[in-house]
Every structure is written in structure tokens, then in C-alpha cells.
Motif scaffolding. Structure first.
Motif, PDB file in Angstrom:
ATOM      1  N   UNK A 156       0.825  -1.202   0.000  1.00 45.75           N
ATOM      2  CA  UNK A 156       0.000   0.000   0.000  1.00 45.75           C
ATOM      3  C   UNK A 156       0.865   1.259   0.000  1.00 45.75           C
ATOM      4  N   UNK A 157       1.868   1.244   0.853  1.00 43.04           N
ATOM      5  CA  UNK A 157       2.708   2.443   0.931  1.00 43.04           C
ATOM      6  C   UNK A 157       3.479   2.628  -0.370  1.00 43.04           C
ATOM      7  N   UNK A 158       3.921   1.521  -0.920  1.00 39.69           N
ATOM      8  CA  UNK A 158       4.646   1.628  -2.195  1.00 39.69           C
ATOM      9  C   UNK A 158       3.731   2.144  -3.301  1.00 39.69           C
ATOM     10  N   UNK A 159       2.528   1.658  -3.312  1.00 42.18           N
ATOM     11  CA  UNK A 159       1.579   2.153  -4.311  1.00 42.18           C
ATOM     12  C   UNK A 159       1.368   3.649  -4.134  1.00 42.18           C
ATOM     13  N   UNK A 160       1.246   4.005  -2.912  1.00 38.36           N
ATOM     14  CA  UNK A 160       1.026   5.407  -2.603  1.00 38.36           C
ATOM     15  C   UNK A 160       2.159   6.257  -3.159  1.00 38.36           C
TER      16      UNK A 160
END
Lengths: 945, 330
Positions: free
Chosen positions: B228-232
Motif C-alpha cells: 500500500x505504501x509503495x503504491x502510494x
């Protein structure tokens, strides 16, 4: 046997005729007989028969038999001769011929008799016979009485004397008892010897030879009927000829040119034949290695069918070959499955070409040291006797055991190599003797001057690797079944063993044309007095060879259905059972289930089996999965006995998908390749991980990287918003982004590296023209998402941008290194321990860029770098003013350097910072324009962008 | 530095997602007696973060001074000596390693290396802890033998050493080992939690998130916080003022898998299966574990040739699907 007996008989008869007929008196006089005598002198027998009394009853024909059986039977003297002797005579001769023609005349078969004798010598009733008589019983139970001959009639005493006199009878002219018969005996003996010698000579000269007499039953049939001549060989005609040709090529070397002048013709004819075959098969490059002239002549011969000029060419070839001696490849390597007659061929061919065969096989000591003198003996020396043949070395079972066989191989290789080195010297040694002389004199390593035939079963045995390269290799192929069957039939007939051709062909098929095994089986059955029946192959004594086939064969067998013959179709259940049985043994003999299954998996989908709903496929894959689990279980628990369940799995698949068409089998490379590449990639990732700072890498694993990180990461490090423009033209936000990007790349130890464009990329039409070096990620983590046939959405940065990044990253690394050192010093100073290393580094790196958004970092930096707020303030201010990217780092260095300096230096720094910037620092790393710039102008720049 | 690392909580106090777990751990540390621990949970849920924070809670900042070592261990097994190269991170107080890196020789790692380290008491006398901590990653990948050798070590040297084991699935850790540990389940964060984290990061980074953006990313991440953080961050890099309907680019391997699925739907035949096989190979070659491609296949875990089972699954699907097609459309 018939022939044996026949020939002398006729001759003798003729001889008799030429000497005129015997006079009647003597004929009659000779009348009493003994079966053995008659046999010895058939002519006499012939004369003898008509003497049976004419008055005899109808039983008479049986009677002579009786007489024959009773050796010491005395017969009444024959009655005096009747008229028309000449006619009688001719009749007798005729009869005689018939007699001798009849095989069984010795065994009581009644000779056709011309009844001439008046007096009764034999009768059913004793009263009929005058004088003494004795009873004789015929085999059919008939009892007759025969008259006992009196002394007065023939004067013969006991058997021996009588015999002798009787023998002398046919040679009527001679007076002595033995003189004439002795002559005839010796002459006959001589004739027989001559015939034998003739026969032997024909044998050795490879004309039709006779098999040994069938009466000797103790000999193995295999040996008894082993071919003695070239034409009898069962092996493939082509192979035979090639072997023979190869041997013939030695002729000029071994025998010298003058001995075998004709061999050249033979050679050329042989060559013509084999080359014709070769044209068709084209799998043997027999002539490719030979010299040019040779090839040319051959080609010409082929082209000009009439061959008018071929003779010239061959003759020229002959001249050349005389000087060149031995064939190009000095060693012949025969290989093939057992029982096809490799050894036999070697022996027969060598004998045929006039060699004395010396065999070294696995039973001999074959260590290198002991075998060398042996081979030398064979190859170099001729035996003292002048008439002895040259030797030909046959090394059997050369692949037998690695250690032993190697010795022989090494020795031979050494010789061949020596030969090559000395080939220039040897050119003039045309004669055998010369060669020997020179080898005695000069070279330490002797040359190979005699043909060497090596025989092996497995061509690819490791011991033979080198030999394979220098030797002329001949693979034995199975002879056709009909050929084998014909031969077996012949043998069976000879042995009087009744078989049916169907059974024989089944046997041949069963043993895979291993004629040795066939014959042994048959002989065994013969001994047991059992008949060969097809159905009993499995249960019967016939041993199945426990041979393992190559893995490719196994796959082929599994995936290829046998074409059912019409007969077999009728009882398809039976043949199916047999198929399953043979498959089972095939697979279990091979044993390598892992690879076997891989191969099946690799290939079965390519078969064109009918499977509209994919049910078969599902079943196959399910069962393959079972096999895999089973395998794994076996490996884990070491219960090897469970392997027994592997072959049925393969058989099931075979039943499901096997097709009649020949499958195109491929080696299962994919799985191996997959494993290897997987390891390689994992390794790469691990190395990369180790390069990172431990604080980051500890949270990474290969799996998590590949699954979660790789794709976003690649996006992140190639932001589309970055423009490849001069750095001072970047806006504030872009600069922030750049700083962050560089920071990320550094902390993940990623950079770009110069690589030549690979050809694939060029084909793909990437943005760069060929020959321009491009920059790729190092380590190349983008490989991870490079699936074949998949177009990823990642847009690589432009080359210019990459170049910028490379510079930045390099610079950042150096800064970070020094900063790291510095911070360690700070930490050791014990000023503050709870500031993490990572915090510090990141703080240092991103101080200016993100200082606003990260107040904690700022404070940390304050503490860490023992600098006054004064120092930081200008820095911040400058960054707000849009300082050049380089400036920030240029600034930073002095700041870092100062941390452990004294206050005086700090003051100096502050002084310097207040001035316009001077580009002094890190000259090697900047590609910016080096000139003093004023603040005002720089602000203008920013405004423009 | 990626946001994943940048905003990783460093202490137990700062842990937001598994705050309950963190508080319990903190209590454990405070009570001075820490048992062996087994952290398990899906990837991207924060096990490692928790462990690191825990270690820091125990030993303070000293645990953060780590160095990386690539050490070669020579192990005498009687008949021969084996050399095992093992990378480990160590500080004065703890050692991190991944014993399953040794492959089939992991048994020796456990028997020799770990025992060796467990035996030695920490030198640091003034430290309040009388033990050191061994962090073993990916315990579920250890062979059965290695796990068996591990359990005795755990008991024997518990005075001087605590083990913290990390794994994805506790079912692959033997009962014996599990019963010797305090099992800590680290759940995958719920989507709300992920949204919270993303919003926290957004605030720190001074980003304005459009409504529903964080939730969308959270949904896309499949409850994997890391993802999720990477996608963000990816979204941020690609287009900053976030568009209201912006989505992160999908993971490439997932994309590829869906391509395979499309292939399977298009045609059902042995030939197509063969093509699919090649694609599976591509995935496997690129380190995608077969378990990730196909989650529920027990036989695959029992065997070693994943491709067989993957294909079997596809074939089965093809068969059923085709049957369905035929029955419904003739």
C-alpha cells in the motif's frame, strides 16, 4: 554325408567300369557279406545284391536286412551265375546307385533286388533250407531261417578273414587278399583328404562353407553355427562392407603392394557399393576424412556410370594409397547392443582379409602396463615363420570397466598420436619390413601398423571419449527379423528341432534380434525336448535381457503406441498386457524416474491425442502431480521401495495419450533451465540486498521484493515528471523530487551503468540507435519483471536523465560515506545516542531539500552537527532561494568538515558562506558551468523556469 | 529512501497498526522476562517492524548499531567438513540471520552456528539484560530436521539466549517449536488501518489526498501494508496533484498472471496449455514462488515440481470450463 559317401562311390564305380567288368566267377565267389563291408565297399554291395536267391519268397526284400543285422551270419554260397551277365551288370550298377542314394539303406531298408538266385538260402521255414540254418528275426517280428554257409563255399573262416576276402572281391584282377583293397583304400583316403582340404580352403576363402557336423551335440549352437565366412554374416550388409573396406585399406600397408595387386579393384568395387549406400543413408561420413584425390575419384566414378576414365583415377589413387599406407583412421570402433555379432564380424572380416586375429577381451588383464607390451607384440612383430599371417588386434568389450578398458584406450591413443607426429617420416615406408625396421630404429613410441578393431556396447562410455574422436565408428543396427529368422530356421532344421516360423520371429522380436540369445534359448528348449510356443514366452524359460535403454527410448516407448498388427488386434487384451509388461520393465530398468517424468511432462502435450474436453490431460497432469509428491515423499523418508509405484504412473499416461505417430521427443530442458535461472536470479537479488544498508535490507526478502516491491519501485525510480534539463532550470519541487530520487537510489544501492545495447533491444526498436551505449539499471532489477511476451508499463527514463542520475548518485554516495564516518565520530563523542544512524544519514542527505517538511530531522541535524543555528539558517535561506542543486552539497561538505573543528574555523566558514559561491569542491563530479554567480542572477534563472 | 522505510515505526510506542500487540510486547519487556517469540502472519503486515521495535525496546539504541557480516562457517560433520556461507546482521545485543539460506544444509546451521551463538553469554556486563536475542527469519522454510534440532537448543540455552522467530505460516513450524514459543500473530492490517497509515504519511509529506484515494489504494494493496505504501508513493511520483480517480499501476507479475488467465479463458486445448506452461515457467524463473501464483494447492506443497501442479490446475479448469461452455452453448 550323402555327398561324402556318394562321391567315392560313383568314382569307384566308374573306375571299375573303366577297368572292365569283373568276371562272373569272381563275382559269385565273393558272395557272403557283412554289412560293414558293404558299407566300406559300396561297389561290392552293389554287386552283392543280385545274388539273393531268385526262389525267394515275397519276404525276400526284408531278408538282406536281416543278413545285414547279423554280422556273423553265414550265408549259403550264391548259386552259379546265370546268363546275360552284361545286362545284369548294368542293372546292378543302377541298383547300386539307388542304394547308395538311399540314406537309410544301412538301416534295414530293403534294397531293390533283382532276384537271380535259385537256391534258397533264407526261408520262413527251416525245412526249406538245406543244411545248417539259424533263425533270424526281422524288426517287424517276422522270423525267417537263414542257411548257414559252409566252409567249402567261400573258404572264409571267421568274420575278419571273410571280410578281407570280400573286400578284395570287387577288385577282381588282383590275386592277393589285401593288395588291391589297400590301393583302393588309400586312394579313397587321399581323395577324401583332398575334398576336405578343398572344403577348408573354400571356407577360408569365404565361399559357402559347410557347418560343422550336426552330430556333435555338446557344442553350443552359438559357436557351432557361428558364421565362418563373410557371406554368412547376419549383420547389416552395409556395416559388413564398410568394415571389410576398412580392413582392405590396410592391405597395402600390411601386405605390401605386390602381394595384393587385386585388392585395389576389390577396394574400388567395395567403395562403389558402400558409397552408393552412403549416398542414400548419408549418416556415415566415411570418406569425408580421406584425402582429396580419393574423394575425387569416387565422385567421378559415381558420375560416369560407365567409368571410362575412372580406371585412371583409381589407379592414381592406388599409387597414392601405396605410399600412404594405412587408412586415415587407424582404429575401428564397433558398437552396438549385445548379441548382434560384433565380435563375429570382427573375426570373420579379419580372417577374410588374411589376418591372424588376436583378441584381447575383458577376461584378460587390461591394465595399461600389462596391455601395452601385448599390443606392441601384435602390432609390431611378425612371427618368425614366414608363412604366418599378419595379426589383427581385436579388443573386445573395451568399454567394459572404466579402469581396465582405459589402459588399452590410452595405449592406442598414444600410438595414434605418435603416428600423427611422425607422419612425415613414415611416408616412404611402403614395405612391411621397412616399417618394422624404422620403428625398431627410431621412434620411441611405436606406430600403429596393424588394424585394430575395438568393440564396445556403449559408444558413449566415458572411457571411450577420446577414442571416439580418432576412431572410425560403426554403429551396429539390428538385423531385420526375417534375416535372423531365416538363419535360425536353418539351424533348427539342421538340428532337427521343429519350430514354426511364427514362433521364431516372435522369439527374435522378443530378444530384439539378439541371435545369441535366440540360439541359446532354442538349444535349451531342444535339450528339454520342449517346443517353442509363442504364448509361453513370458512364462517359459526364455530369459529377458535386463537391459536398460536410453532415456530417450523410454520416452519414445511411453509416448508412442505400437502399431497393432491385424493378428494382434484380435486379442488386443493379450497384447495390451504384454505392452504393459514390457513398458513396466523398461521404465523400472531405467530407474531414473525423476527425469523420466520430466520428459513425459515435457513432451506429452505436443502429442496430437484426441481430447476435446481435456479430460485426458487433466488425468495425466494429476497423475504426474502424484508422481511428484511421491518422489518428494520418497526422498524425505528414504523409503525407496515406494519407487515401485512410479512405472505404473508412466504407463497410465502412455495408455491415455500414446499415439501411433512417431513423437518428436525433446529433452526436458525447461525445468532444469527454470531451476538454474531461478537460482541465478535469487543470487543476484541476494547480492544486491547485501549491498544495501542493513537497516533497509533487513526488511527485505527476495520474495517480498519480487512480489511487492519490484514494480512500484521501478515506477518510483523513474518518475515521469523529471525533465532532463540543466539542473539549475529545475523548479523547486522538481529539485525536491530529484533529491529524493537520488536518495532512494543510493540507499537501495541502485545506479545506472553503461552497457552496450543488446541485440534484442535493438530489434525491439528502443529509443536509441545502435552503437550508442545505453544506461541500464545496476543491478538489473528490471529483469525481474521482464516476462517473455509481456509489455510492462514502465517507462524508462531518457538517457540524459539517466546520465544526470548517475552523476548524482555517485556524488551522493561519496557524501554519504564521509557523512557516515563523521556521524560515527559524533556518536562516539556521546553527544546523543538515541539518534539513529539512518535518521542521521537521511537527515544529512535531505536536510535542505525537505527540511521544511521534516522538522525532527532538522533538529537532529542541529544537534548532530554541532553547528550553530547561524550556520543552518543561511543554508535554509539559500534553499528557499532556490539554490542550485549542486550548491547544496557543495555547501554541505564544508559544514560536515567543520563539525569537529574549532570555533575559529567556523567563523571563517561563515565568512566564506556569506560570499558568492565558488565552485571549488568536487571538481571531478560536476558538469556544471564553473563561473562565479551572483545571487541575483540565480534568482532570475529560477524565475525563468 | 522509500516511504516504506522512512515511515517505519522505530519504537513500540509509535506502532500504529498493531498497537495492541505492541503494547503487550512492551509489557513483556518491562517485566524483564521475555520468552521465546514466534511472530507469524502474512507478508507485509509488519512482523519485522515489530520485531525491530521490540529489540530496540529491549536494548535501546545499542541494538541499532548493526553490522553486516558474511561469515563462512566450517562445520565438521564427522565424515567431511561443510562450508556454509551465511550473512548475518549483528549488534552487541542481537544477531539476525536467515538460516534457510543454507538450503538443505540448514540443519548444520541450526546445530552448529546457532548453538555456538546461543552458548555464549553476552559480554556486556552492565546491560540490564542477561541474554541476547537471536532473530531467525523465515523459520517456516527450515527443513524438518533443522526445526527438530532447533527445539533442544531453545530449551538448553534459554538462560543466555532468546529466540525470535519470524515466519509467514505457523503451520509449517513444528508443534514442538511452536509450543516453546509465545506465538504472536501479526494480522494483515485492515483496510481502515491502511488508510490511516496512508493519511499519516500524506500529512507528513504535505500531500493533499483526494477523498477516497487512500481507500482505493488500500483496496488495491490486498491488505498488504508494504504494498500500500509503495503504491502510494508510486502514485505520488507519477502524478502529484492526485487525480480523483487515480490508481496505482498494477504489479507486473499480477498483470502477467491475469494475462495467463485470459489465455486460459480464450482457448482450452492441450496446445494452449503448453503455451501456458511456458508462461508459468517465466513466472517461476523470475522468483515468483508457486505458492503465490496458486494459493491453494496442497499437493504442490508436498512435491517439488510446482509446474506439474500449476498445470494440473489449469488443465482441470480448462476441462470444467469447456464442459460448461459446451453444456450451456452447445
Amino acid at each position: 554325408m550323402e555327398a561324402d559317401m556318394d562321391m567315392p562311390d560313383l568314382e569307384e564305380l566308374e573306375w571299375m567300369e573303366s577297368h572292365g567288368l569283373p568276371e562272373e566267377e569272381e563275382d559269385e565267389y565273393a558272395y557272403f557279406d557283412d554289412p560293414e563291408d558293404e558299407r566300406l565297399t559300396p561297389a561290392g554291395g552293389g554287386v552283392d545284391q543280385p545274388r539273393v536267391p531268385q526262389q525267394e519268397t515275397t519276404v525276400a526284400p526284408a531278408k538282406p536286412a536281416d543278413e545285414v543285422s547279423e554280422g556273423n551270419l553265414k550265408r549259403p554260397p550264391p548259386p552259379p551265375p546265370l546268363e546275360q551277365q552284361e545286362e545284369e551288370r548294368s542293372k546292378r550298377i543302377h541298383v547300386d546307385r539307388e542304394d547308395s542314394g538311399d540314406e537309410d539303406w544301412l538301416r534295414y531298408s530293403p534294397p531293390p533286388v533283382v532276384e537271380v538266385v535259385a537256391e534258397k538260402t533264407i526261408s520262413r521255414f527251416a525245412s526249406d533250407i538245406r543244411g545248417d540254418c539259424m533263425p533270424v528275426t526281422a524288426p517287424n517280428g517276422e522270423r525267417v531261417y537263414a542257411k548257414v554257409a559252409t566252409d567249402g563255399l567261400d573258404g572264409g573262416g571267421t568274420g575278419g578273414a571273410r571280410q578281407r576276402t570280400r573286400i578284395s572281391k570287387p577288385n577282381f584282377d588282383y590275386k592277393g587278399l589285401l593288395s588291391e583293397s589297400f590301393h583302393s583304400l588309400t586312394s579313397r583316403a587321399e581323395q577324401e583328404a583332398l575334398a576336405k582340404a578343398l572344403q577348408e580352403s573354400t571356407d577360408t576363402q569365404n565361399f559357402e562353407g559347410c557347418p560343422a557336423t550336426p552330430l556333435v551335440t555338446e557344442q553350443l549352437w552359438v559357436e557351432k553355427y557361428s558364421p565362418n565366412s563373410f557371406t554368412e554374416l547376419l549383420s547389416d550388409e552395409h556395416t559388413n562392407r564398410e568394415v571389410l573396406l576398412w580392413l582392405k585399406q590396410w592391405d597395402s600397408c600390411v601386405f605390401g603392394s605386390h602381394i595384393r595387386a587385386t585388392s585395389d579393384d576389390v577396394l574400388s568395387s567395395l567403395r562403389r557399393h558402400s558409397s552408393a549406400i552412403q549416398k542414400n543413408s548419408s549418416n556415415r561420413h566415411f570418406f569425408s576424412k580421406s584425402k582429396g584425390g580419393h574423394v575425387m575419384s569416387q565422385d567421378n566414378m559415381l558420375q560416369n556410370a560407365h567409368g571410362s576414365n575412372s580406371e585412371d583415377l583409381t589407379s592414381s589413387f592406388n599409387k597414392r594409397s601405396l605410399t600412404d599406407n594405412a587408412p586415415e583412421q587407424k582404429v575401428l570402433l564397433l558398437c552396438g547392443p549385445p548379441g548382434l555379432g560384433k565380435t563375429t564380424l570382427a573375426h570373420v572380416a579379419a580372417k577374410h582379409c588374411g589376418y591372424h586375429v588376436v583378441e584381447i577381451n575383458a577376461s584378460d588383464d587390461r591394465s595399461a602396463s600389462s596391455i601395452e607390451p601385448k599390443i606392441l607384440d601384435v602390432i609390431q612383430m611378425n612371427s618368425i615363420m614366414s608363412d604366418s599371417k599378419p595379426k589383427c588386434l581385436v579388443i573386445d568389450e573395451i568399454d567394459g570397466s572404466l579402469g581396465d578398458g582405459k589402459g588399452a584406450v590410452e595405449v592406442i591413443l598414444k600410438m595414434i598420436n605418435a603416428e600423427k607426429n611422425n607422419s612425415s617420416n613414415s611416408s616412404n615406408n611402403t614395405d612391411d619390413t621397412q616399417v618394422r625396421k624404422s620403428s625398431k630404429k627410431g621412434h620411441k613410441i611405436p606406430k600403429l601398423m596393424r588394424p585394430v578393431i575395438c568393440i564396445c556396447n556403449d559408444l558413449y562410455a566415458p572411457a571411450l571419449r577420446q577414442l571416439r574422436q580418432v576412431a572410425k565408428v560403426h554403429m551396429f543396427v539390428q538385423p531385420t527379423i526375417s534375416r535372423v529368422v531365416n538363419r535360425i530356421k536353418y539351424i533348427c532344421k539342421k538340428e532337427g528341432f521343429k519350430t514354426s516360423p511364427i514362433a521364431l520371429s516372435a522369439l527374435a522380436e522378443y530378444t530384439e534380434c539378439d541371435i545369441r540369445s535366440c540360439l541359446n534359448t532354442l538349444q535349451f528348449l531342444n535339450k528339454k525336448r520342449e517346443a517353442l510356443n509363442i504364448s509361453g514366452f513370458d512364462s517359459q524359460v526364455i530369459g529377458r535381457k535386463d537391459m536398460s535403454k536410453s532415456i530417450l527410448d523410454v520416452w519414445k516407448q511411453v509416448l508412442q503406441k505400437k502399431r497393432l498388427k491385424r493378428i494382434e488386434k484380435a486379442d488386443s487384451n493379450c497384447s495390451r498386457d504384454k505392452d504393459i509388461g514390457s513398458l513396466f520393465s523398461l521404465i523400472s530398468n531405467r530407474g531414473d524416474y525423476d527425469v523420466t517424468m520430466d520428459g513425459i511432462h515435457e513432451n506429452f502435450l505436443k502429442l496430437s491425442y484426441h481430447d476435446p474436453m481435456l479430460q485426458k490431460t487433466v488425468k495425466c497432469l494429476d497423475i504426474l502431480g502424484v508422481s511428484d509428491s511421491l518422489m518428494q515423499y520418497v526422498y524425505r523418508t528414504q523409503q525407496m521401495s515406494l519407487h515401485a509405484y512410479q512405472p505404473p504412473i508412466a504407463i497410465t499416461i502412455s495408455q491415455l495419450v500414446a499415439q501411433v505417430e512417431k513423437p518428436n521427443i525433446e529433452w526436458p530442458k525447461a525445468l532444469q533451465r527454470c531451476r538454474a535461472m531461478l537460482l541465478e536470479k535469487k543470487d543476484k537479488l541476494k547480492t544486491w540486498q547485501n549491498q544495501m544498508s542493513p537497516l533497509i535490507s533487513r526488511h527485505l526478502s527476495v520474495e517480498s521484493f519480487v512480489e511487492d516491491i519490484a514494480s512500484p519501485f521501478l515506477h518510483i525510480i523513474s518518475p515521469s515528471s523529471l525533465r532532463p534539463v540543466a539542473l539549475n532550470l529545475l523548479s523547486e519541487r522538481e529539485k525536491d523530487e530529484l533529491v529524493q530520487l537520488v536518495d532512494t537510489m543510493v540507499s537501495y544501492s541502485i545506479t545506472y551503468r553503461n552497457t552496450k545495447l543488446e541485440s534484442q533491444e535493438r530489434i525491439n526498436g528502443s529509443m536509441l540507435p545502435p552503437d550508442v551505449p545505453s544506461l541500464t539499471l545496476d543491478p538489473s532489477i528490471n529483469d525481474i519483471i521482464n516476462f517473455k511476451g509481456y509489455q510492462s508499463e514502465h517507462i524508462g527514463l531518457s538517457l540524459a536523465m539517466k546520465q544526470v542520475l548517475v552523476h548524482e548518485v555517485e556524488k551522493q554516495k561519496i557524501i554519504k560515506d564521509s557523512a557516515g564516518k563523521l556521524l560515527n565520530q559524533v556518536n562516539e563523542g556521546g553527544k546523543r545516542n538515541d539518534v539513529s544512524t539512518s535518521d542521521k544519514t537521511s537527515a544529512l542527505v535531505s536536510t535542505k531539500g525537505i527540511s521544511k517538511s521534516n522538522p525532527t530531522l532538522k533538529t537532529q541535524l542541529n544537534v548532530a552537527s554541532s553547528m550553530s543555528g547561524k550556520d543552518l539558517a543561511p543554508a535554509k535561506k539559500r534553499s528557499n532561494h532556490g539554490m542550485n542543486f549542486f550548491d547544496r552539497f557543495r555547501k554541505e561538505r564544508p559544514v560536515d568538515a567543520k563539525t569537529h573543528n574549532d570555533a575559529g574555523q567556523q567563523a571563517a566558514t561563515i565568512l566564506r558562506d556569506s560570499r558568492p559561491l565558488i565552485f571549488k569542491y568536487n571538481e571531478g563530479f560536476t558538469n556544471a558551468v564553473k563561473r562565479p554567480v551572483k545571487h541575483a542572477s540565480r534568482n532570475d534563472d529560477d524565475g525563468m523556469t | 529512501m522509500l516511504w516504506v522505510d522512512k515511515y517505519r515505526p522505530k519504537t513500540l510506542d509509535k506502532v500504529t497498526v498493531h498497537d495492541q500487540v505492541a503494547q503487550n510486547l512492551k509489557k513483556l519487556v518491562a517485566e524483564q522476562d521475555c520468552p521465546h517469540l514466534l511472530f507469524y502472519g502474512p507478508s507485509g503486515s509488519g512482523k519485522k517492524t515489530l520485531v525491530m521495535a521490540l529489540v530496540k525496546q529491549m536494548f535501546g539504541a545499542g541494538a541499532e548499531k548493526v553490522k553486516m557480516e558474511n561469515k563462512t562457517w566450517k562445520i565438521d560433520t564427522g565424515s567431511r567438513t561443510i562450508e556454509i556461507e551465511l550473512a548475518m546482521l549483528s549488534s552487541a545485543h542481537h544477531v539476525e540471520m536467515n538460516p534457510s539460506d543454507a538450503g538443505f544444509q540448514d540443519r548444520y546451521v541450526v546445530q552448529e552456528v546457532i548453538k555456538e551463538m546461543a552458548k555464549n553469554r553476552p559480554i556486556d556486563a552492565k546491560g540490564k539484560r542477561a541474554f541476547k536475542v537471536l532473530i531467525l527469519n523465515e523459520v517456516d522454510k527450515l527443513s524438518r530436521e533443522a526445526q527438530h534440532s532447533l527445539r533442544r537448543t531453545m530449551e538448553k540455552y534459554s538462560a543466555s539466549c532468546r529466540l525470535i522467530l519470524c515466519c509467514n505460516s505457523s503451520s509449517k513450524v513444528t508443534e514442538a517449536v511452536r509450543s516453546r514459543c509465545l506465538n504472536v500473530r501479526v494480522n494483515a492490517p485492515s483496510e481502515e488501518q491502511i488508510v490511516q497509515v496512508l493519511e499519516f504519511i500524506g500529512k507528513k509529506e504535505n500531500l493533499s489526498l483526494p477523498f477516497g484515494f487512500a481507500a482505493r489504494i488500500a483496496a488495491q494493496s490486498n491488505r498488504n501494508l508494504r504494498r500500500a505504501i509503495l503504491f502510494f508513493e508510486t502514485c505520488k511520483v507519477q502524478q502529484y496533484p492526485f487525480a480523483s480517480n487515480q490508481v496505482a499501476p498494477p504489479l507486473d507479475w499480477e498483470q502477467y498472471v491475469s494475462e495467463i488467465a485470459a489465455d486460459v479463458m480464450k482457448e482450452q486445448s492441450p496446445k494452449r496449455l503448453y503455451a501456458v506452461r511456458q508462461k508459468f515457467y517465466e513466472l517461476l524463473v523470475n522468483c515468483i514462488p508457486p505458492e503465490t501464483i496458486l494459493k491453494v494447492e496442497h499437493k504442490m506443497r508436498l512435491g517439488s515440481k510446482a509446474i506439474f501442479h500449476l498445470e494440473a490446475f489449469v488443465a482441470k479448469f480448462m476441462s470444467i470450463y469447456k464442459e460448461f461452455l459446451v453444456s450451456s452453448f452447445g
